[in-house]
Design an enzyme around this catalytic site. Structure first.
Site, PDB file in Angstrom:
ATOM      1  N   ARG A 473     -26.098  56.016 -34.177  1.00 26.60           N
ATOM      2  CA  ARG A 473     -25.195  55.046 -33.559  1.00 26.60           C
ATOM      3  C   ARG A 473     -25.951  54.148 -32.582  1.00 26.60           C
ATOM      4  O   ARG A 473     -27.166  54.285 -32.400  1.00 26.60           O
ATOM      5  CB  ARG A 473     -24.034  55.762 -32.884  1.00 26.60           C
ATOM      6  CG  ARG A 473     -24.420  56.631 -31.709  1.00 26.60           C
ATOM      7  CD  ARG A 473     -23.187  57.336 -31.141  1.00 26.60           C
ATOM      8  NE  ARG A 473     -23.558  58.192 -30.031  1.00 26.60           N
ATOM      9  CZ  ARG A 473     -23.109  59.416 -29.860  1.00 26.60           C
ATOM     10  NH1 ARG A 473     -22.294  59.963 -30.746  1.00 26.60           N
ATOM     11  NH2 ARG A 473     -23.465  60.117 -28.805  1.00 26.60           N
ATOM     12  N   ASP A 474     -25.226  53.246 -31.945  1.00 27.73           N
ATOM     13  CA  ASP A 474     -25.889  52.310 -31.030  1.00 27.73           C
ATOM     14  C   ASP A 474     -26.127  52.988 -29.688  1.00 27.73           C
ATOM     15  O   ASP A 474     -25.575  52.608 -28.674  1.00 27.73           O
ATOM     16  CB  ASP A 474     -25.051  51.041 -30.858  1.00 27.73           C
ATOM     17  CG  ASP A 474     -23.606  51.346 -30.502  1.00 27.73           C
ATOM     18  OD1 ASP A 474     -23.123  52.452 -30.827  1.00 27.73           O
ATOM     19  OD2 ASP A 474     -22.958  50.484 -29.874  1.00 27.73           O
ATOM     20  N   GLU A 475     -26.962  54.023 -29.730  1.00 27.02           N
ATOM     21  CA  GLU A 475     -27.267  54.786 -28.523  1.00 27.02           C
ATOM     22  C   GLU A 475     -28.756  55.173 -28.560  1.00 27.02           C
ATOM     23  O   GLU A 475     -29.579  54.498 -28.013  1.00 27.02           O
ATOM     24  CB  GLU A 475     -26.349  56.000 -28.427  1.00 27.02           C
ATOM     25  CG  GLU A 475     -26.548  56.749 -27.122  1.00 27.02           C
ATOM     26  CD  GLU A 475     -25.378  57.639 -26.752  1.00 27.02           C
ATOM     27  OE1 GLU A 475     -24.384  57.680 -27.480  1.00 27.02           O
ATOM     28  OE2 GLU A 475     -25.484  58.300 -25.700  1.00 27.02           O
ATOM     29  N   ASP A 482     -30.343  66.481 -23.325  1.00 25.03           N
ATOM     30  CA  ASP A 482     -30.681  66.816 -24.710  1.00 25.03           C
ATOM     31  C   ASP A 482     -32.158  67.183 -24.825  1.00 25.03           C
ATOM     32  O   ASP A 482     -32.545  68.092 -25.550  1.00 25.03           O
ATOM     33  CB  ASP A 482     -30.374  65.626 -25.643  1.00 25.03           C
ATOM     34  CG  ASP A 482     -28.977  65.062 -25.438  1.00 25.03           C
ATOM     35  OD1 ASP A 482     -28.601  64.853 -24.274  1.00 25.03           O
ATOM     36  OD2 ASP A 482     -28.275  64.831 -26.426  1.00 25.03           O
ATOM     37  N   TRP A 535     -29.086  67.032 -16.164  1.00 23.72           N
ATOM     38  CA  TRP A 535     -29.937  66.112 -16.923  1.00 23.72           C
ATOM     39  C   TRP A 535     -31.244  65.891 -16.154  1.00 23.72           C
ATOM     40  O   TRP A 535     -32.336  66.034 -16.697  1.00 23.72           O
ATOM     41  CB  TRP A 535     -29.179  64.799 -17.179  1.00 23.72           C
ATOM     42  CG  TRP A 535     -28.355  64.838 -18.429  1.00 23.72           C
ATOM     43  CD1 TRP A 535     -28.516  64.038 -19.521  1.00 23.72           C
ATOM     44  CD2 TRP A 535     -27.262  65.726 -18.748  1.00 23.72           C
ATOM     45  NE1 TRP A 535     -27.602  64.374 -20.498  1.00 23.72           N
ATOM     46  CE2 TRP A 535     -26.817  65.404 -20.054  1.00 23.72           C
ATOM     47  CE3 TRP A 535     -26.614  66.759 -18.090  1.00 23.72           C
ATOM     48  CZ2 TRP A 535     -25.772  66.081 -20.688  1.00 23.72           C
ATOM     49  CZ3 TRP A 535     -25.565  67.432 -18.716  1.00 23.72           C
ATOM     50  CH2 TRP A 535     -25.171  67.095 -19.997  1.00 23.72           C
ATOM     51  N   GLU A 751     -23.367  66.988 -32.949  1.00 22.73           N
ATOM     52  CA  GLU A 751     -23.159  66.801 -31.515  1.00 22.73           C
ATOM     53  C   GLU A 751     -22.000  67.671 -31.027  1.00 22.73           C
ATOM     54  O   GLU A 751     -22.008  68.161 -29.908  1.00 22.73           O
ATOM     55  CB  GLU A 751     -22.832  65.324 -31.280  1.00 22.73           C
ATOM     56  CG  GLU A 751     -22.484  64.953 -29.863  1.00 22.73           C
ATOM     57  CD  GLU A 751     -22.286  63.448 -29.714  1.00 22.73           C
ATOM     58  OE1 GLU A 751     -21.924  62.789 -30.709  1.00 22.73           O
ATOM     59  OE2 GLU A 751     -22.513  62.936 -28.607  1.00 22.73           O
ATOM     60  N   HIS A 766     -27.566  65.574 -33.890  1.00 25.40           N
ATOM     61  CA  HIS A 766     -27.916  65.770 -32.482  1.00 25.40           C
ATOM     62  C   HIS A 766     -28.749  67.038 -32.395  1.00 25.40           C
ATOM     63  O   HIS A 766     -28.640  67.910 -33.235  1.00 25.40           O
ATOM     64  CB  HIS A 766     -26.629  65.960 -31.673  1.00 25.40           C
ATOM     65  CG  HIS A 766     -26.331  64.820 -30.749  1.00 25.40           C
ATOM     66  ND1 HIS A 766     -26.124  63.554 -31.201  1.00 25.40           N
ATOM     67  CD2 HIS A 766     -26.173  64.780 -29.394  1.00 25.40           C
ATOM     68  CE1 HIS A 766     -25.862  62.767 -30.151  1.00 25.40           C
ATOM     69  NE2 HIS A 766     -25.884  63.499 -29.043  1.00 25.40           N
TER      70      HIS A 766
HETATM   71  C1  RAM Z   1     -23.821  61.315 -25.153  1.00 21.14           C
HETATM   72  C2  RAM Z   1     -25.170  61.571 -25.730  1.00 21.14           C
HETATM   73  C3  RAM Z   1     -25.904  62.756 -25.238  1.00 21.14           C
HETATM   74  C4  RAM Z   1     -25.395  63.312 -23.967  1.00 21.14           C
HETATM   75  C5  RAM Z   1     -24.654  62.311 -23.150  1.00 21.14           C
HETATM   76  C6  RAM Z   1     -24.140  62.856 -21.842  1.00 21.14           C
HETATM   77  O1  RAM Z   1     -23.610  59.936 -25.121  1.00 21.14           O
HETATM   78  O2  RAM Z   1     -25.069  61.589 -27.108  1.00 21.14           O
HETATM   79  O3  RAM Z   1     -25.994  63.755 -26.179  1.00 21.14           O
HETATM   80  O4  RAM Z   1     -26.501  63.807 -23.249  1.00 21.14           O
HETATM   81  O5  RAM Z   1     -23.596  61.801 -23.868  1.00 21.14           O
END
Ligand code: RAM
Length: 900
Positions: A473-475, A482, A535, A751, A766
């Protein structure tokens, strides 16, 4: 028996490194010895720019002399200053425990990068925007909005002549966001999506290529630049190039060709490129011969000199196409719309071969899922268009492979293809940072093997020069959570030393004055400061893992100040030692939810605070800073007290703290303090009992954990005597669990624990739940590192009903560690490989009280006592149904038999 010569020599991290910039590179080697229980007692390294000197055993740049030390990795160069751009050779020999010296190793080499600013004569160049407009003005594809100009590939070229023979030629190149470099009509090297991502405000990485064999009398350099992450939306400008060629003649004179205003620029066939968008490549616009000498570029504009960041060498494995997949299935939606299933979710692109009429447009869309009617389900891509478009020029077989984009997909839909579209016309190219495979795991349980495969595909799909969360996706950002939650697994499977070393540097550069870190690194998204502590703690967790698995003290040294600033930032945000405000995601993505409903954010944040402070204290210990050791240990203790006072209520952690109705024990809230041994001893059994209530009674052996709890769930159960239960959780085929994903056809990890096919957060690739794979190595195979750099390890085959064999191998910094065990009805066979310099504690299961244990032909345990002691196999003690022995390096075959 004399020791064998050292092998697998590495300078810094790599076997054949070009472009080292540390003026004190480090050397590592692997040892073998025909005799068991060997260790190195001394080494000697010699370094010279002249291979012939090494033949004579002369190290004119450095001769370490005989150094009494067991160290076989990360030995720091300590000779005369090294020269920028120069090539050096080195070799090493070692002495064993009996004082016998090995023959010298074969020589290895390394070459310095351009580590002084004055070495760089080249300038950052780009294409003038105005010129871009005028030259593209008559192309009527309707894409020339401001944004599309950004999306066009920039073409640059320069010719140069060479007289006489070239003895050595190198290209140092960086092109932001991405570049493709060609010399005399051919692509240089096999990197794709180069250079590695960084925060381009601060640093850009360059690659070095050996082009000695490709230099002719007349040469032409040609470059295409793409956007990558170097886009306006992230605050960067247009793409830019920095390039320098060094030519060495017989007389040693160096001549340079550099990027500057004499280069020519143009647009070309690459009309659009964006990581999320895909590419539009119009082959009709190709300018024949543009990358060859003699091309008439008089209509091309002069390059524009622009600003750019400082340069550093790229020492991580490049991104490459590592595998080519053939479609396993195909179907048609309409006469000219076909779907191809590659049978595997992965990161990369499709290579297309086509033959057809000029002007024909072929479109390739990508998706992880298909709908029931066979159409692509692109919802998980969210706003990533993930579409590559190719316009045929109509000249024979045309082959197209994208350059500056990538997709996360299993299915590709091709429309507009001329003629018969056979499976041979499409190849799925698996694209990721090409870290070398370092470990292997297998067991008798098919489901676990499948989960292991899914982890490998998921892990690699998310190594794109930074660890990403997802490829579709656009991420695709470097989410720190992660990254650290999956890192131990990655380290078992791949050589991650350089990759994470570079990422720690990215983290360091992202740190703000106040010590805070962003949730994603590089901080392209800008706004994500300060990070959720779960994180941000990646900074310390990754440093810890690099130190622990690769014996890399320098990492701790380099980042100690930064890590301390991060810890101090947490302290500033603590109130009575509890962190109330920084949490945002916490135990992210537990069953049924995204944001945690059961585990309070203050609990996860404060727990991470405790973890960070404890880690910092142990780093201080490694680095010999006793004051810091004490003060941070004291602080950790205070945090623990506050944590227990606040969250340990009614014999369990945080029940009913989020939703008032939620009085049931919550898995993660109890797992986390158990994992770090924070529970007051008198409460430990009770808390563990509440955790088991949830796992066993409420959830029928399933996880009710998000990414944090999941990281520790199986370990906490195993280490507290419930390995069998952990095994049951790991092998579930029903929701929620890893096996459930497999049952639903997953070929990577998801995910979310749920099978979701709509929009929203539901990536199917993920890696954040991938920590289970480290548990496979440590517990299912039973291979566990228990001292930094595998100086010590424990080997312990588990006795889980339903598991009859397992094996694992890891290439450690000391050499190969291996275990393989097989259980039969009345016996268990265990083979073990222990590297030179490592001490292994073996836990050999006794199958019955009167059992017998042998190594080779010698009996080492009979009738309840150790027998036939040898110096190599030392009896330690009995622990329940296990007998413990200690062995040194070598290869061993044990057999435990029931004799009654
Ligand atoms: C989502 C991501 C990721 C996670 C954050 C907080 O957008 O995919 O896995 O670390 O959220």
């Amino acid at each position: 028996m004399t020791p064998l010569p050292p092998s697998l020599l590495r300078s810094e991290y790599l076997t054949n490194p070009l472009g080292l910039n540390s003026t004190s590179p480090r050397f590592s080697w692997i040892l073998e010895h025909p005799r068991r229980a060997s260790r190195q007692t001394a080494y000697q390294v010699i370094v010279s720019p002249e291979p012939s000197f090494l033949d004579k055993e002369v190290g004119d740049y450095w001769d370490s002399g005989r150094v009494e030390s067991e160290r076989t990795s990360g030995v720091v160069y300590d000779g005369v200053p090294l020269w920028s751009g120069k090539l050096y050779f080195w070799k090493v020999r070692w002495w064993d425990g009996e004082g016998k010296v090995s023959p010298w190793s074969d020589p290895a080499w390394f070459e310095m990068g351009l580590f002084q600013e004055r070495d760089w004569k080249a300038k950052w160049i780009s294409r003038q925007e105005a010129a871009e407009f005028s030259s593209r003005g008559n192309v009527t594809l309707g894409v020339l909005s401001g944004e599309s100009i950004q999306n066009m590939g920039i073409y640059l070229r320069k010719e140069f002549k060479v007289k006489g023979e070239t003895r050595r030629a190198r290209i140092y190149v960086s092109g932001l966001g991405y570049y493709e470099l060609r010399l005399n009509g051919r692509k240089v090297g096999d990197h794709v999506l180069d250079p590695a991502q960084t925060d381009y405000r601060k640093v850009a990485l360059y690659s070095v290529f050996d082009i000695t064999a490709d230099i002719r009398e007349k040469n032409s350099l040609a470059v295409i630049l793409g956007n990558g992450r170097h886009i306006k939306a992230y605050g960067y400008g247009k793409p830019r190039l920095m390039l320098q060629v060094h030519l060495e003649r017989e007389n040693e004179l160096i001549e340079r060709v550099v990027s500057d205003e004499t280069w020519k620029t143009s647009s070309g066939a690459l009309l659009e490129n964006g990581i999320y968008l895909g590419e539009r490549y119009d082959a009709r616009l190709e300018q024949d011969g543009w990358d060859l000498p003699g091309f008439d570029d008089s209509s091309w504009a002069g390059a524009e000199v622009v600003e750019g960041p400082r340069l550093a060498p790229q020492l991580i494995p490049p991104i490459r196409v590592t595998e080519r997949l053939r479609p396993v299935q195909t179907w048609s939606l309409r006469p000219d719309v076909h779907v191809f299933d590659f049978g595997q979710n992965f990161s990369g692109w499709v290579r297309l071969t086509a033959r057809g009429p000029r002007d024909r447009e072929i479109r390739i869309r990508h998706a992880e899922l298909v709908n029931e009617d066979g159409t692509l389900n692109v919802l998980p891509n969210q706003n990533a268009e993930a579409t590559d478009i190719y316009l045929l020029k109509g000249q024979g077989d045309e082959v197209y492979e994208p350059r500056f984009t990538y997709h996360g997909f299993r299915y590709a839909e091709v429309s507009g293809y001329p003629g018969e579209l056979s499976r041979d016309c499409l190849e799925g190219c698996f694209v990721h940072s090409d870290v070398s495979k370092n470990g292997d795991f297998r067991c008798s349980h098919d489901l676990l093997n499948r989960v292991h495969q899914n982890v490998l595909w998921g892990q690699l799909s998310n190594l794109m020069s930074i660890p990403t969360d997802c490829p579709q996706r656009d991420e695709r950002q470097g989410w720190l959570g992660d990254a650290h939650l999956s890192a131990e697994e990655a380290i078992f499977n791949f050589d991650m030393a350089a990759f994470y070393g570079k990422f720690l540097e990215d983290i360091r550069l992202a740190q703000r004055e106040d010590g805070s870190l962003p949730d994603t690194v590089p901080p392209y998204l800008g706004k994500l400061y300060p990070a959720d502590p779960a994180w941000g703690i990646a900074y310390l967790e990754l440093a810890w893992l690099l130190y622990y698995y690769y014996d890399d003290e320098r990492i701790l040294q380099k980042h100690f100040a930064g890590m301390r600033r991060y810890v101090d930032h947490l302290t500033k945000n603590a109130d009575g030692k509890i962190i109330q405000k920084l949490g945002k995601y916490g135990d992210w993505c537990s069953p049924g939810v995204v944001a945690p409903k059961k585990t309070p954010l203050e609990l996860t944040s404060t727990w991470c605070y405790y973890r960070a402070v404890s880690l910092l204290s142990s780093f201080a210990d490694v680095l010999g800073r006793p004051d810091d050791v004490r003060s941070y240990a004291r602080l950790a203790d205070d945090i623990k007290t506050a944590f227990n006072a606040k969250f340990l209520l009614d014999d369990q952690y945080a029940a009913g703290r989020v939703g008032p109705a939620d009085k049931n024990p919550n898995q993660t809230s109890n797992i986390l303090p158990l994992a770090l041994d924070m529970v007051p001893p008198e409460k430990k059994e009770i808390v563990l009992g509440r955790l088991l209530d949830s796992v066993v009674k409420e959830w029928d052996y399933h996880p009710d954990t998000g990414i944090l709890g999941t990281r520790y769930l199986l370990d906490v159960l195993t280490e507290n005597g419930h390995g069998e239960k952990a095994f049951r959780v790991a092998t579930q085929r029903t929701y929620p669990g890893w096996g459930y994903m497999v049952e639903q056809g997953a070929t990577t990890l998801w995910e979310r624990w749920e099978k979701l096919t709509g929009g929203g957060m539901n990536s199917h690739n993920h890696i954040m739940l991938g920590s289970i794979d480290a548990w496979f190595y440590r517990v299912i195979a039973g291979l566990k590192c228990t001292a930094p750099g595998w100086k010590k390890m424990i080997i312990r085959p588990p006795l889980f009903a339903g598991l009859t064999e397992a094996s694992a191998e890891v290439m450690t910094v000391r050499g190969k560690a291996g275990v393989s065990w097989r259980r039969e009805e009345r016996s268990l066979q265990l083979t073990v490989q222990v590297p030179v310099g490592t001490e292994a504690e073996l836990h050999l299961p006794l199958l019955e009280e009167a059992g017998l244990i042998k190594e080779g032909e010698s009996v080492i345990w009979r009738d309840g006592t150790a027998s036939g002691q040898t110096a190599e196999i030392l009896f330690l003690r009995r622990e329940n149904e296990f007998v413990l022995f200690r062995v040194g390096s070598g290869f061993y075959v044990f057999r435990s038999e029931a004799t009654g």
